[in-house]
Scaffold this motif. Sequence first.
Motif, PDB file in Angstrom:
ATOM      1  N   PRO A   1       0.790  -1.235   0.000  1.00 32.03           N
ATOM      2  CA  PRO A   1       0.000   0.000   0.000  1.00 32.03           C
ATOM      3  C   PRO A   1       0.820   1.282   0.000  1.00 32.03           C
ATOM      4  O   PRO A   1       0.285   2.363  -0.252  1.00 32.03           O
ATOM      5  CB  PRO A   1      -0.805  -0.117   1.306  1.00 32.03           C
ATOM      6  CG  PRO A   1       0.073  -0.919   2.213  1.00 32.03           C
ATOM      7  CD  PRO A   1       0.756  -1.911   1.312  1.00 32.03           C
ATOM      8  N   ARG A   2       2.114   1.189   0.281  1.00 26.70           N
ATOM      9  CA  ARG A   2       2.907   2.403   0.490  1.00 26.70           C
ATOM     10  C   ARG A   2       2.985   3.339  -0.727  1.00 26.70           C
ATOM     11  O   ARG A   2       2.860   4.559  -0.555  1.00 26.70           O
ATOM     12  CB  ARG A   2       4.311   2.015   0.989  1.00 26.70           C
ATOM     13  CG  ARG A   2       4.302   1.496   2.420  1.00 26.70           C
ATOM     14  CD  ARG A   2       5.678   1.015   2.840  1.00 26.70           C
ATOM     15  NE  ARG A   2       6.091  -0.163   2.075  1.00 26.70           N
ATOM     16  CZ  ARG A   2       7.272  -0.762   2.205  1.00 26.70           C
ATOM     17  NH1 ARG A   2       8.163  -0.279   3.058  1.00 26.70           N
ATOM     18  NH2 ARG A   2       7.563  -1.835   1.485  1.00 26.70           N
ATOM     19  N   PRO A   3       3.190   2.837  -1.942  1.00 20.93           N
ATOM     20  CA  PRO A   3       3.244   3.772  -3.070  1.00 20.93           C
ATOM     21  C   PRO A   3       1.974   4.605  -3.212  1.00 20.93           C
ATOM     22  O   PRO A   3       2.030   5.830  -3.375  1.00 20.93           O
ATOM     23  CB  PRO A   3       3.462   2.860  -4.280  1.00 20.93           C
ATOM     24  CG  PRO A   3       4.183   1.678  -3.723  1.00 20.93           C
ATOM     25  CD  PRO A   3       3.553   1.471  -2.379  1.00 20.93           C
ATOM     26  N   ARG A   4       0.812   3.971  -3.148  1.00 19.74           N
ATOM     27  CA  ARG A   4      -0.435   4.719  -3.292  1.00 19.74           C
ATOM     28  C   ARG A   4      -0.657   5.678  -2.123  1.00 19.74           C
ATOM     29  O   ARG A   4      -1.159   6.793  -2.312  1.00 19.74           O
ATOM     30  CB  ARG A   4      -1.619   3.759  -3.407  1.00 19.74           C
ATOM     31  CG  ARG A   4      -1.692   3.027  -4.741  1.00 19.74           C
ATOM     32  CD  ARG A   4      -3.037   2.345  -4.933  1.00 19.74           C
ATOM     33  NE  ARG A   4      -3.128   1.673  -6.219  1.00 19.74           N
ATOM     34  CZ  ARG A   4      -3.062   0.358  -6.395  1.00 19.74           C
ATOM     35  NH1 ARG A   4      -2.874  -0.432  -5.342  1.00 19.74           N
ATOM     36  NH2 ARG A   4      -3.155  -0.177  -7.598  1.00 19.74           N
ATOM     37  N   LEU A   5      -0.274   5.266  -0.916  1.00 22.52           N
ATOM     38  CA  LEU A   5      -0.444   6.150   0.236  1.00 22.52           C
ATOM     39  C   LEU A   5       0.467   7.369   0.131  1.00 22.52           C
ATOM     40  O   LEU A   5       0.044   8.497   0.427  1.00 22.52           O
ATOM     41  CB  LEU A   5      -0.152   5.374   1.533  1.00 22.52           C
ATOM     42  CG  LEU A   5      -1.202   4.353   1.951  1.00 22.52           C
ATOM     43  CD1 LEU A   5      -0.711   3.548   3.145  1.00 22.52           C
ATOM     44  CD2 LEU A   5      -2.524   5.048   2.289  1.00 22.52           C
ATOM     45  N   ALA A   6       1.696   7.156  -0.294  1.00 22.04           N
ATOM     46  CA  ALA A   6       2.631   8.278  -0.437  1.00 22.04           C
ATOM     47  C   ALA A   6       2.149   9.264  -1.489  1.00 22.04           C
ATOM     48  O   ALA A   6       2.188  10.488  -1.294  1.00 22.04           O
ATOM     49  CB  ALA A   6       4.028   7.758  -0.792  1.00 22.04           C
ATOM     50  N   VAL A   7       1.676   8.742  -2.598  1.00 20.83           N
ATOM     51  CA  VAL A   7       1.193   9.605  -3.677  1.00 20.83           C
ATOM     52  C   VAL A   7      -0.079  10.328  -3.262  1.00 20.83           C
ATOM     53  O   VAL A   7      -0.268  11.517  -3.565  1.00 20.83           O
ATOM     54  CB  VAL A   7       0.976   8.783  -4.963  1.00 20.83           C
ATOM     55  CG1 VAL A   7       0.299   9.631  -6.041  1.00 20.83           C
ATOM     56  CG2 VAL A   7       2.308   8.245  -5.476  1.00 20.83           C
ATOM     57  N   ALA A   8      -0.964   9.632  -2.551  1.00 21.06           N
ATOM     58  CA  ALA A   8      -2.193  10.276  -2.088  1.00 21.06           C
ATOM     59  C   ALA A   8      -1.882  11.412  -1.116  1.00 21.06           C
ATOM     60  O   ALA A   8      -2.512  12.485  -1.168  1.00 21.06           O
ATOM     61  CB  ALA A   8      -3.102   9.246  -1.418  1.00 21.06           C
ATOM     62  N   ALA A   9      -0.904  11.191  -0.235  1.00 21.31           N
ATOM     63  CA  ALA A   9      -0.514  12.237   0.716  1.00 21.31           C
ATOM     64  C   ALA A   9       0.070  13.436  -0.019  1.00 21.31           C
ATOM     65  O   ALA A   9      -0.258  14.595   0.272  1.00 21.31           O
ATOM     66  CB  ALA A   9       0.492  11.676   1.715  1.00 21.31           C
ATOM     67  N   MET A  10       0.956  13.169  -0.992  1.00 21.66           N
ATOM     68  CA  MET A  10       1.531  14.258  -1.769  1.00 21.66           C
ATOM     69  C   MET A  10       0.445  15.030  -2.520  1.00 21.66           C
ATOM     70  O   MET A  10       0.417  16.262  -2.519  1.00 21.66           O
ATOM     71  CB  MET A  10       2.548  13.720  -2.772  1.00 21.66           C
ATOM     72  CG  MET A  10       3.171  14.813  -3.633  1.00 21.66           C
ATOM     73  SD  MET A  10       3.995  14.199  -5.144  1.00 21.66           S
ATOM     74  CE  MET A  10       2.571  13.775  -6.152  1.00 21.66           C
ATOM     75  N   SER A  11      -0.471  14.309  -3.146  1.00 18.28           N
ATOM     76  CA  SER A  11      -1.545  14.956  -3.905  1.00 18.28           C
ATOM     77  C   SER A  11      -2.414  15.815  -3.006  1.00 18.28           C
ATOM     78  O   SER A  11      -2.850  16.907  -3.398  1.00 18.28           O
ATOM     79  CB  SER A  11      -2.396  13.899  -4.615  1.00 18.28           C
ATOM     80  OG  SER A  11      -1.627  13.186  -5.560  1.00 18.28           O
ATOM     81  N   GLY A  12      -2.663  15.332  -1.792  1.00 18.03           N
ATOM     82  CA  GLY A  12      -3.448  16.124  -0.852  1.00 18.03           C
ATOM     83  C   GLY A  12      -2.763  17.425  -0.496  1.00 18.03           C
ATOM     84  O   GLY A  12      -3.401  18.489  -0.450  1.00 18.03           O
ATOM     85  N   ALA A  13      -1.464  17.356  -0.254  1.00 16.87           N
ATOM     86  CA  ALA A  13      -0.711  18.569   0.067  1.00 16.87           C
ATOM     87  C   ALA A  13      -0.721  19.544  -1.103  1.00 16.87           C
ATOM     88  O   ALA A  13      -0.868  20.763  -0.920  1.00 16.87           O
ATOM     89  CB  ALA A  13       0.725  18.199   0.435  1.00 16.87           C
ATOM     90  N   LEU A  14      -0.592  19.020  -2.314  1.00 16.08           N
ATOM     91  CA  LEU A  14      -0.591  19.890  -3.494  1.00 16.08           C
ATOM     92  C   LEU A  14      -1.966  20.490  -3.740  1.00 16.08           C
ATOM     93  O   LEU A  14      -2.078  21.634  -4.213  1.00 16.08           O
ATOM     94  CB  LEU A  14      -0.125  19.101  -4.720  1.00 16.08           C
ATOM     95  CG  LEU A  14       1.340  18.663  -4.707  1.00 16.08           C
ATOM     96  CD1 LEU A  14       1.662  17.844  -5.957  1.00 16.08           C
ATOM     97  CD2 LEU A  14       2.268  19.873  -4.607  1.00 16.08           C
ATOM     98  N   ARG A  15      -3.028  19.749  -3.416  1.00 18.59           N
ATOM     99  CA  ARG A  15      -4.380  20.311  -3.577  1.00 18.59           C
ATOM    100  C   ARG A  15      -4.601  21.468  -2.612  1.00 18.59           C
ATOM    101  O   ARG A  15      -5.241  22.469  -2.950  1.00 18.59           O
ATOM    102  CB  ARG A  15      -5.437  19.225  -3.382  1.00 18.59           C
ATOM    103  CG  ARG A  15      -5.676  18.383  -4.623  1.00 18.59           C
ATOM    104  CD  ARG A  15      -6.931  17.555  -4.517  1.00 18.59           C
ATOM    105  NE  ARG A  15      -6.805  16.497  -3.528  1.00 18.59           N
ATOM    106  CZ  ARG A  15      -6.352  15.280  -3.802  1.00 18.59           C
ATOM    107  NH1 ARG A  15      -5.944  14.984  -5.029  1.00 18.59           N
ATOM    108  NH2 ARG A  15      -6.273  14.354  -2.870  1.00 18.59           N
ATOM    109  N   VAL A  16      -4.094  21.324  -1.378  1.00 24.20           N
ATOM    110  CA  VAL A  16      -4.195  22.425  -0.412  1.00 24.20           C
ATOM    111  C   VAL A  16      -3.463  23.648  -0.951  1.00 24.20           C
ATOM    112  O   VAL A  16      -3.976  24.772  -0.933  1.00 24.20           O
ATOM    113  CB  VAL A  16      -3.617  22.016   0.954  1.00 24.20           C
ATOM    114  CG1 VAL A  16      -3.523  23.228   1.877  1.00 24.20           C
ATOM    115  CG2 VAL A  16      -4.480  20.939   1.598  1.00 24.20           C
ATOM    116  N   ALA A  17      -2.250  23.439  -1.458  1.00 27.83           N
ATOM    117  CA  ALA A  17      -1.454  24.543  -2.002  1.00 27.83           C
ATOM    118  C   ALA A  17      -2.168  25.198  -3.185  1.00 27.83           C
ATOM    119  O   ALA A  17      -2.227  26.431  -3.285  1.00 27.83           O
ATOM    120  CB  ALA A  17      -0.076  24.036  -2.427  1.00 27.83           C
ATOM    121  N   ALA A  18      -2.731  24.386  -4.076  1.00 27.18           N
ATOM    122  CA  ALA A  18      -3.415  24.926  -5.256  1.00 27.18           C
ATOM    123  C   ALA A  18      -4.655  25.716  -4.867  1.00 27.18           C
ATOM    124  O   ALA A  18      -4.949  26.766  -5.456  1.00 27.18           O
ATOM    125  CB  ALA A  18      -3.789  23.788  -6.202  1.00 27.18           C
TER     126      ALA A  18
END
Length: 214
Positions: free
Chosen positions: A162-179
Amino acid sequence: MTVGPAGAGGLRERKKQRTRDALARAALELFTTQGFEETTVDEIAEAADVSQRTFFRYYASKLEVAFAVQEAVEEHFLRSLRSRPPEEAPFEALRNSTLAAWDTMEEVIAEMVPVELHMRTYLVIESTPALLAAHIRRSLATEETISRIVAEREGLDADADPRPRLAVAAMSGALRVAARLWSEGSDHSVRAIRELAAYYLDHLTPALIGPWRD
């Protein structure tokens, strides 16, 4: 000078690319000045000085042309991620490839549209339900691709670990906040969104694993 078969083929391809880019630029100019829903295919074709039939040779719909430049940006990011040094940890590679892609984005899209126009298009996407829904669907598909690239880098099975998808989901969440914060602010430059992205990505790991109270 006589142009041989190979040269003629290359010339045709360049002409096609120029037409495709002209349509994308005309569409984004219209979307950002009068709105996505208010713009017709006929208006885009007229602005690019081509026929409606020509438009549909290059793009299936207004929705497709709205994301033409974004698709190029996403492919640029994926190339950036694939080229990161293998010794970088997964999240480090994700962070560095994201910021590197922002730093070199203008080189990728300069022939298609001005960067300033591409950034204004983000605001249209955020405020247009049909575009926002399409953007979310596209983002989910891109996240899956990124997850599999990360898994391959680490020699993992993305469907079992599960780690690749969790890492990418966390990154995407941070980028959505920034956007979102970028879109709500007054500075809509590339520099501004890059700084916000770096700030929230750098705070992601401490937020997840560290204490929040002093």
